[in-house]
Write a protein that holds these residues in place. Sequence first.
Motif, PDB file in Angstrom:
ATOM      1  N   GLU A  54       1.239  -1.284   0.242  1.00 61.54           N
ATOM      2  CA  GLU A  54      -0.074   0.123  -0.114  1.00 61.54           C
ATOM      3  C   GLU A  54       1.307   0.862  -0.402  1.00 61.54           C
ATOM      4  OE1 GLU A  54      -0.302  -2.237   2.527  1.00 61.54           O
ATOM      5  OE2 GLU A  54      -2.404  -2.724   2.790  1.00 61.54           O
ATOM      6  N   LYS A  87      -8.528  -3.477  -0.549  1.00 66.25           N
ATOM      7  CA  LYS A  87      -8.548  -2.589   0.115  1.00 66.25           C
ATOM      8  C   LYS A  87      -8.308  -1.102  -0.333  1.00 66.25           C
ATOM      9  CE  LYS A  87      -7.052  -2.617   4.433  1.00 66.25           C
ATOM     10  NZ  LYS A  87      -6.886  -1.592   4.989  1.00 66.25           N
ATOM     11  N   ASP A  91     -10.580   2.082   1.741  1.00 73.89           N
ATOM     12  CA  ASP A  91      -9.295   2.892   2.544  1.00 73.89           C
ATOM     13  C   ASP A  91      -9.761   4.572   2.098  1.00 73.89           C
ATOM     14  OD1 ASP A  91      -8.330   0.781   3.972  1.00 73.89           O
ATOM     15  OD2 ASP A  91      -6.094   1.226   2.856  1.00 73.89           O
ATOM     16  N   TRP A  92      -9.826   4.099   0.598  1.00 74.93           N
ATOM     17  CA  TRP A  92     -10.197   5.295  -0.002  1.00 74.93           C
ATOM     18  C   TRP A  92     -11.401   6.067   0.565  1.00 74.93           C
ATOM     19  CZ3 TRP A  92     -14.120   7.071  -3.559  1.00 74.93           C
ATOM     20  CH2 TRP A  92     -13.608   7.796  -3.774  1.00 74.93           C
ATOM     21  N   SER A  94     -12.926   5.033   3.304  1.00 76.53           N
ATOM     22  CA  SER A  94     -13.086   5.263   4.294  1.00 76.53           C
ATOM     23  C   SER A  94     -12.663   7.386   5.189  1.00 76.53           C
ATOM     24  CB  SER A  94     -13.239   4.213   5.486  1.00 76.53           C
ATOM     25  OG  SER A  94     -11.393   3.999   5.160  1.00 76.53           O
ATOM     26  N   GLY A  95     -12.124   7.162   3.693  1.00 73.73           N
ATOM     27  CA  GLY A  95     -11.039   8.736   4.449  1.00 73.73           C
ATOM     28  C   GLY A  95      -9.647   8.503   4.908  1.00 73.73           C
ATOM     29  N   GLN A  96      -8.931   7.484   4.484  1.00 69.17           N
ATOM     30  CA  GLN A  96      -7.896   7.044   5.184  1.00 69.17           C
ATOM     31  C   GLN A  96      -6.948   7.357   4.270  1.00 69.17           C
ATOM     32  OE1 GLN A  96      -7.289   3.010   7.415  1.00 69.17           O
ATOM     33  NE2 GLN A  96      -9.690   2.730   6.843  1.00 69.17           N
ATOM     34  N   HIS A  97      -6.880   6.779   3.079  1.00 67.41           N
ATOM     35  CA  HIS A  97      -5.070   7.112   2.454  1.00 67.41           C
ATOM     36  C   HIS A  97      -6.138   7.868   0.625  1.00 67.41           C
ATOM     37  CE1 HIS A  97      -2.937   5.208   4.385  1.00 67.41           C
ATOM     38  NE2 HIS A  97      -3.209   4.232   4.302  1.00 67.41           N
ATOM     39  N   GLN A  99      -6.362  10.483  -0.700  1.00 62.18           N
ATOM     40  CA  GLN A  99      -7.841  11.736  -0.072  1.00 62.18           C
ATOM     41  C   GLN A  99      -7.518  13.155  -1.918  1.00 62.18           C
ATOM     42  OE1 GLN A  99     -10.426  10.757   1.598  1.00 62.18           O
ATOM     43  NE2 GLN A  99      -9.269   9.024   1.257  1.00 62.18           N
TER      44      GLN A  99
END
Length: 900
Positions: A54, A87, A91-92, A94-97, A99
């Motif tokens: 990732e 994944k 992640d995108w 859910s605002g984690q990576h 962005q």
Amino acid sequence: MHKKVLLDQGKISKGISTLLGGQLASEVIHNNFYIPLMSVDPEEEGQNASHSVEQVIFTTLSKNRNHGKPVMLVGLAGTGKTTTLDKLVVDWASGQHLQHFSYVFHFKVRELETIRGTLSLETLLLQRYSHLSPESMGLALQAPEALLFMFDGFEGCQHSFEPPTSPSLCSDPHQLASASCLVASLLHGTLLKGAAVLLASRPTGMLNSLNGHRVELLGFQKPQRRAYVHRFFSDPGVASRMFQNMEKTFGFYDFCASPKFCWTVCSVFKFLMDAGERLPETLTQMFVIITVHLIQALSSDEAHDRDLVSALGRMACHCSLTQHATCTKEQLTSFGLQPFLSSQASVNAFLCVDGDLDSDDCVFSFHSQLCLEFLLAASFYLDKSKSENVEEMLKKHEGHVDFLQLYLSGLSNPTQRKPLESRLGEFSSDRIINFRRWVKSMSLKVLGGYYKEKHFDCFRLLHQSQDEGLVKEVVVPPARIGISYGGLGVQDCVALNYMVTCLGKIENLNLMNTKDLTGETVEILVPAMRLAHQITLLQSSLSAGALSHLASALSSGKTVDLNLSHTSMGDTGFKVLCTGLRDSVLHTLNVGACGLTEACGEDLVSVLASGTSQLRVLTLSNNDLQDHGLRLLSRALLSPHCPLQNLQLLRCKLTGGSMEALSAVLCSGHSELRILDLTVNIIGDSGMEHLSKSLQHPQCKLQVLKCFDNELTGACCAALAKAFQSGKCCLRELDLSANDLGQEGALLLCKALWNPGHPLETLSLVRCEMTPPVFQELGVLLRSGSPRLRSLSVGINKVGDQGAKHLWDALASQHCQLEYLDVEMMGLTDACVEDLCAAVKASGSLKTLILKNNNLTDDSVPALVTLMQDRPSMEELNVQYNDMSEDVFELVDKCSNIRY
């Protein structure tokens, strides 16, 4: 809205989680089974450094935002490509990576392949993401740098990709084109220039036409497997036990990098653990258990089950021989799988299904190559016809399969195949007997040779069989399992260890020149090491962990001879090794050229003076021991518990300063030293005087002293002569070669040998600057019959034919007892050959004569050949590197004991 929809979609399981098919990506991500995978970025400096996949993708997508190059996530089947993309989407969303992207569009290539006709990119996106309005899509397409396109299963694309200059590529998101053209245009940057593209693919030639950034996915390495197993099994103790068994049984196979396989193994282990059954010990046992489990779930009878596996075997044979991964419904029917197609669950148990099961366009494939080859092997044994033997079958599939032989070997064992036979009926006894005959014949041939890779192929087959009786049938003289193996992987160690433990012993476990022996690999070999009479690790590289396991094996094993020379273990590694030496039965230890220094002396003392050591021979040559190290070693030699008899100290940077301590050892009455090699050390005359004094002592037991190139002069010969004249000297062998003894010193030594009480049998005075008078004295000495000399080396003293004549005269004497004479590089010519031949003919004792590097020509050859023909008791005449031409080789070949 878009993020929420993608997040909700990602939580919905699609398809069926099957034992062979693996766990669904949604279950992995949302049930805390996701383990960050590792990757290698080939474009990174310091290649082969692994990172979280990732993080590599995040960094690469950020760097490449304005470059228009696709990012290619490449990995073998089952290494986690699909789950990684899913994944990333979660992640995108859910605002984690990631962005900096406003929209992420995720496609399966196989779904795109089903689209017929033409459509625009805008239409394609609106069909795939119906929650987006045309207005919002229009706005999104106006800012391509905020878009990320993901394509999964790129290897399944049936179309070639045109180069960027092709006029068929489109540049307008409203332009009509085929789905493959739209994908190609995105990849080459002609459509939505600035948009990011990430594709996942198995290695395929299609990737070569793309100018992109390649990220190699490694899948599950050992740390990831450990983490996954500990998440799967909540009890830490159970998890550790399951992980150890998994690594022992499968951890050496490349396919263990597949998270899908890891989940399959854990699922099977849990099933067996809950049922109180034993865990598998081989790959064959694993697939027997899986196949039986899947068949039981179908709830059918034996005849139906047998027909099913046979039909799957026919499909496997077709896929293997044609190299086609998929089959149509029509082909499945021809294989006899029509009854099997009535249930989606039944099909998914053994096969992957692409498309609607009711459609004729649906295609089928095996979940893995492992599954394909197992069913091929099982169906071969189920067939009781005599249509083909095992050799014909293997030849037919040669180059197409990797594990077929292993499965055939495993299934030939009645214990391993029993669960399968209980469901399918008995296997063909004729074919099993045929396979065992083939294995035995092949193994005897392979193990009689020296091809390392073929040896290990054979070892793996025998390991998979888990049949000790078969191993003992196969490994009989002239089989060799003690050859030098070079590099050793974990799988090699497992197979080699199995072989040795089945045999119960091995004369020499030869691991010479094995690079990167780790704690893991040596731990596997510990049982074999315990059974080895001799272990050879010459020029190998061992980690501290490897040395620790080796020490453990020595302390509880049967090894009496260990060669670790040129392993560069250093003092730290030697300290680890010594923990196992005290309680070992080791008699001979070679740690020459191991990077040791004087600091190792304390460890040597702790071993040799322990009272438990059985070490008789110790080689410390080519280490930086120096005088202080020898003084420390002398403390051990003074111990009444020290059993050492042979000490090799060649090139240890010693000087005469440490000889006093060594002399004290020899005179102590406690020392058992019989052999001492001080070759190439700066002992000097003062050091030799100390040693000579000890030679006169009645308690000194030294029988062999090698002082080659010790910077001695004739000044030391008086002390040596005194030792020989004392009547107490025990020396049988003395090497003073490569020292400047000169005429005076050598004559003193010769005169001392007139003493009838001296025991000297072997004397080496090569390159000692000796003169003709010395040779005259030697001749008289040899003719006298009083000395016991059996071996004399006086080469590289250029006294010519005249000097050598004294030796020929001595040889002719009935009192001379010489058996070995070395006169290399003495300037001998053809003129001496007549006397030489007469002397050898007259000698009743001589067996070896070394005439290397002299000036003998072709003219001498007839006489020398006649000599050797007339003297059958002569074992060797060495005339290498003389002035002889190829014209005489045919004549010389008439005598096998002439070396030329």
